[in-house]
Design a protein around this motif. Structure first.
Motif, PDB file in Angstrom:
ATOM      1  N   HIS A 175       4.950 -44.571  -4.818  1.00 57.29           N
ATOM      2  CA  HIS A 175       3.717 -44.941  -4.124  1.00 57.29           C
ATOM      3  C   HIS A 175       3.883 -44.654  -2.643  1.00 57.29           C
ATOM      4  CE1 HIS A 175       2.148 -48.022  -7.314  1.00 57.29           C
ATOM      5  NE2 HIS A 175       2.259 -46.797  -7.775  1.00 57.29           N
ATOM      6  N   TRP A 176       2.905 -43.983  -2.074  1.00 60.61           N
ATOM      7  CA  TRP A 176       2.824 -43.767  -0.632  1.00 60.61           C
ATOM      8  C   TRP A 176       1.763 -44.713  -0.093  1.00 60.61           C
ATOM      9  CZ3 TRP A 176       5.588 -40.572   2.549  1.00 60.61           C
ATOM     10  CH2 TRP A 176       6.336 -39.546   1.965  1.00 60.61           C
ATOM     11  N   VAL A 177       2.118 -45.547   0.864  1.00 56.25           N
ATOM     12  CA  VAL A 177       1.167 -46.415   1.546  1.00 56.25           C
ATOM     13  C   VAL A 177       1.041 -45.870   2.966  1.00 56.25           C
ATOM     14  CG1 VAL A 177       0.635 -48.755   2.313  1.00 56.25           C
ATOM     15  CG2 VAL A 177       1.875 -48.398   0.151  1.00 56.25           C
ATOM     16  N   ILE A 178      -0.138 -45.326   3.275  1.00 54.18           N
ATOM     17  CA  ILE A 178      -0.375 -44.756   4.596  1.00 54.18           C
ATOM     18  C   ILE A 178      -1.196 -45.765   5.389  1.00 54.18           C
ATOM     19  CG2 ILE A 178      -1.344 -42.850   5.926  1.00 54.18           C
ATOM     20  CD1 ILE A 178      -0.443 -42.220   2.363  1.00 54.18           C
ATOM     21  N   THR A 179      -0.579 -46.285   6.433  1.00 52.95           N
ATOM     22  CA  THR A 179      -1.208 -47.313   7.257  1.00 52.95           C
ATOM     23  C   THR A 179      -2.048 -46.652   8.343  1.00 52.95           C
ATOM     24  OG1 THR A 179       0.695 -47.398   8.751  1.00 52.95           O
ATOM     25  CG2 THR A 179       0.735 -48.880   6.836  1.00 52.95           C
ATOM     26  N   GLY A 180      -2.606 -47.473   9.240  1.00 50.88           N
ATOM     27  CA  GLY A 180      -3.289 -46.943  10.411  1.00 50.88           C
ATOM     28  C   GLY A 180      -4.688 -46.431  10.175  1.00 50.88           C
TER      29      GLY A 180
END
Length: 150
Positions: A66-71
């Motif tokens: 899983h990639w969690v891209i914040t911002g």
């Protein structure tokens, strides 16, 4: 980004995208990734991953990442799933399966990693990438994909 036109993003090849990311100031990348085109950019990146997957390197890898891209806008995050099994790679949003590894990263760092403009190990060591789960997998992920070099 500098010459980045989200309307034509689907026609930009990975090499050209890598050059755009490398040539664009971080503040400008962050601005784009907080705008309404963020979803289109991320969707296109993840839609391309299966075509950049190196089956020769990942034939014996069976994993869920899983990639969690914040911002995102208003502090939001986007989570994408990458499944590697039986010599293939698929992606999904939202995630469907339990991950062996979750990587959490800001949008600028994410685009730099996937465009070959940043060293993911150094970003991890400096706390700009957070990994939860199989750290051995984290160290080998970049070898499973043809990451363009800008």
């Amino acid at each position: 980004m500098t010459d980045f036109d989200p309307a034509r993003f689907a026609s930009v090849d990975p090499q050209e995208f890598a050059k755009l990311v490398k040539a664009t100031p971080d503040a400008q990348i962050a601005q784009v990734m907080q705008s309404d085109v963020r979803g289109k950019v991320l969707d296109e990146v993840f839609n391309r991953m299966p075509s950049l997957f190196r089956a020769d390197k990942g034939a014996n890898t069976n994993t869920v990442l899983h990639w969690v891209i914040t911002g995102g806008p208003d502090g939001s995050s986007d989570t994408y799933e990458v499944v590697i099994e039986n010599g293939t790679c698929t992606t999904a949003k939202p995630p469907q399966r339990e991950p062996k590894l979750t990587l959490t990263v800001g949008p600028v760092e994410f685009l730099k990693i996937i465009s070959g403009s940043a060293n993911p190990v150094m970003l991890f060591m400096t706390g700009k990438v957070k990994a939860k789960g199989d750290l051995g997998l984290a160290a080998s992920i970049q070898n499973l994909f043809d990451i363009p070099k800008a």
